[in-house]
Design a protein around this motif. Structure first.
Motif, short mmCIF file in Angstrom:
data_model
loop_
_atom_site.label_atom_id
_atom_site.label_comp_id
_atom_site.label_asym_id
_atom_site.label_seq_id
_atom_site.Cartn_x
_atom_site.Cartn_y
_atom_site.Cartn_z
N UNK A 88 2.83 -5.62 -4.35
CA UNK A 88 2.96 -4.33 -3.67
C UNK A 88 3.96 -4.38 -2.52
N UNK A 89 4.52 -5.57 -2.27
CA UNK A 89 5.52 -5.67 -1.20
C UNK A 89 6.90 -5.30 -1.73
N UNK A 90 7.03 -5.11 -3.03
CA UNK A 90 8.33 -4.80 -3.64
C UNK A 90 8.95 -3.56 -3.00
N UNK A 91 10.17 -3.73 -2.47
CA UNK A 91 10.84 -2.60 -1.80
C UNK A 91 12.09 -2.20 -2.58
N UNK A 92 12.58 -0.98 -2.40
CA UNK A 92 13.78 -0.56 -3.15
C UNK A 92 14.99 -1.43 -2.81
N UNK A 135 8.64 0.86 -12.56
CA UNK A 135 9.46 1.77 -11.72
C UNK A 135 10.84 1.15 -11.49
N UNK A 136 11.82 2.01 -11.21
CA UNK A 136 13.17 1.53 -10.91
C UNK A 136 13.23 1.03 -9.47
N UNK A 137 13.53 -0.26 -9.31
CA UNK A 137 13.65 -0.81 -7.96
C UNK A 137 15.08 -0.64 -7.43
N UNK A 138 16.04 -0.54 -8.32
CA UNK A 138 17.45 -0.39 -7.95
C UNK A 138 18.30 -0.75 -9.14
N UNK A 192 7.52 4.02 -3.99
CA UNK A 192 6.27 4.20 -3.24
C UNK A 192 5.25 4.97 -4.07
N UNK A 193 5.72 5.92 -4.86
CA UNK A 193 4.80 6.66 -5.72
C UNK A 193 4.15 5.71 -6.73
N UNK A 194 4.98 4.86 -7.36
CA UNK A 194 4.47 3.94 -8.38
C UNK A 194 3.45 2.97 -7.78
N UNK A 195 3.76 2.45 -6.60
CA UNK A 195 2.84 1.48 -5.99
C UNK A 195 1.51 2.15 -5.61
N UNK A 196 1.59 3.37 -5.04
CA UNK A 196 0.36 4.06 -4.64
C UNK A 196 -0.50 4.37 -5.86
N UNK A 197 0.14 4.84 -6.93
CA UNK A 197 -0.61 5.17 -8.14
C UNK A 197 -1.22 3.89 -8.74
N UNK A 198 -0.44 2.81 -8.66
CA UNK A 198 -0.93 1.52 -9.17
C UNK A 198 -2.20 1.09 -8.44
N UNK A 199 -2.20 1.27 -7.11
CA UNK A 199 -3.38 0.89 -6.31
C UNK A 199 -4.56 1.77 -6.72
#
Ligand code: KG4
Ligand code: ZN
Length: 339
Positions: free
Chosen positions: A329-333, A81-84, A96-103
């Motif tokens: 999963x702590x990765x933020x934009x 996913x693009x973080x920035x 957030x979508x990428x992290x939720x789907x990853x989980x």
């Protein structure tokens, strides 16, 4: 499906396009983009509207990318996913979508720098030769104009960048002044084909070193229009093609002067482009000529991978997955994500 094959779901939502792609190793199986036409009537991207549109687009776009790829969600090896960099509200949706789907799929997520992805889109398999390191990376988009020394996939150093407007922004802002809709770059490209690029002359900014500037050109262009429209109120309509061709020439001259300077200074003869403006047909013609004159190898991604797209996020995901560069999963934009 071999055990060694890696399937990456790429997600891009940094600005106003929601995109999802599926890659099998370095090959693109699908690349879907939902453009947000809502911004056209405002003449530029409205951040709040962009994040709302990403929210409604993201699930259908991902579903359609998976469907077209012929794999199922359970086959996905990792989600990139693009973080920035980009707009905070837009980045949040994709991240957030990428992290939720990853989980939920129990697969790793991989963060991607959008600007690196524009350059690395040249490593998507297209049946042609890939660039050799080191090379001069040139990212030219609506938000950035950067010159990068690329020594390896993730060993990149910025040699210079715009001090003010990006080249795509200059296309869009000049286009707006002559009544073109956002984004004006592609429209100027088309209209210029029937115009005389030598009809009107605009000054070229002089910036020392690796940096570049575009805001002076925009001001000179506005003054030029005022002066001529005062004399003839139909000036723009009567000269539209020539105006487009002349300003396009100036914007491209400015870029190519800097590319020449940096390629010579750093002894690089491989030049790799990325970003929306590399779709410009006049730039491509000029590069054809310049590559013969200067003995350059030029790389430009396929058209669908030049403007914002998720396949370029997917290829970076693939390259990082191969080196186990997984995010947590702590990765933020990061709206101002540098590298
Ligand atoms: O890479 P991109 O899709 O988004 C950003 O990250 O900014 O680039 C969009 C920019 C816009 O400024 C648009 O006008 C410009 O790329 N663009 C073009 C052409 N196609 C897109 N500019 C000139 N000629 C084109 N054919
Ligand atoms: Zn971009």
């Amino acid at each position: 499906m071999s055990n060694k094959d890696i399937y990456i779901l790429g997600i891009e939502s940094s600005c106003d396009d929601t995109s999802a792609a599926v890659l099998k190793n370095d090959t693109v199986l699908s690349n879907k983009i939902a453009n947000q036409s809502i911004h056209k009537k405002y003449g530029g991207v409205v951040p709040e509207l962009a994040s709302r549109a990403h929210l409604s687009n993201i699930i259908p776009v991902v579903e359609s990318a998976i469907k077209e790829s012929g794999i199922s969600l359970n086959d996905v090896s990792a989600i990139a996913f693009t973080r920035g960099p980009g707009l905070m509200g837009s980045l949040i949706v994709g991240t957030e979508f990428a992290k939720s789907l990853g989980v939920s799929l129990e697969v790793p997520v991989i963060e991607v720098n959008h600007m690196q992805a524009h350059i690395l889109s040249n490593f998507i398999d297209n049946g042609k030769e890939k660039p050799d390191f080191p090379f001069l990376g040139v990212t030219i988009s609506g938000g950035h104009t950067q010159f990068i020394l690329v020594e390896d996939y993730f060993k990149m150093d910025i040699l210079g960048e715009t001090l003010d407007d990006a080249i795509g922004e200059a296309f869009d802002k000049c286009g707006k002044k002559i009544g073109l809709r956002y984004p004006a770059g592609p429209e100027i490209d088309k209209l210029s084909k029937m115009g005389d690029e030598h009809k009107f002359n605009f000054p070229l900014p002089r910036v020392e070193g690796g940096n570049i500037s575009y805001s002076g050109t925009k001001t000179a262009f506005i003054n030029f229009l005022h002066k001529n429209v005062n004399k003839n109120k139909n000036f723009i309509d009567e000269n539209l093609h020539d105006i487009c061709a002349s300003i396009q020439k100036n914007l491209v001259d400015n870029l190519l002067n800097k590319v020449k300077f940096l390629a010579t200074k750093n002894n690089l003869n491989s030049i790799v482009f990325g970003g929306g403006v590399s779709a410009n047909s006049y730039l491509k013609n000029r590069l054809n000529y310049e590559s013969r004159e200067n003995n350059w190898e030029i790389y430009i991604p396929e058209l669908e991978y030049t403007t914002d797209n998720a396949a370029m996020i997917g290829i970076v995901g693939y390259l990082k997955y191969s080196t186990s560069e997984i995010s947590d999963l702590k990765s933020t934009p990061l709206p101002r994500y540098s590298f």
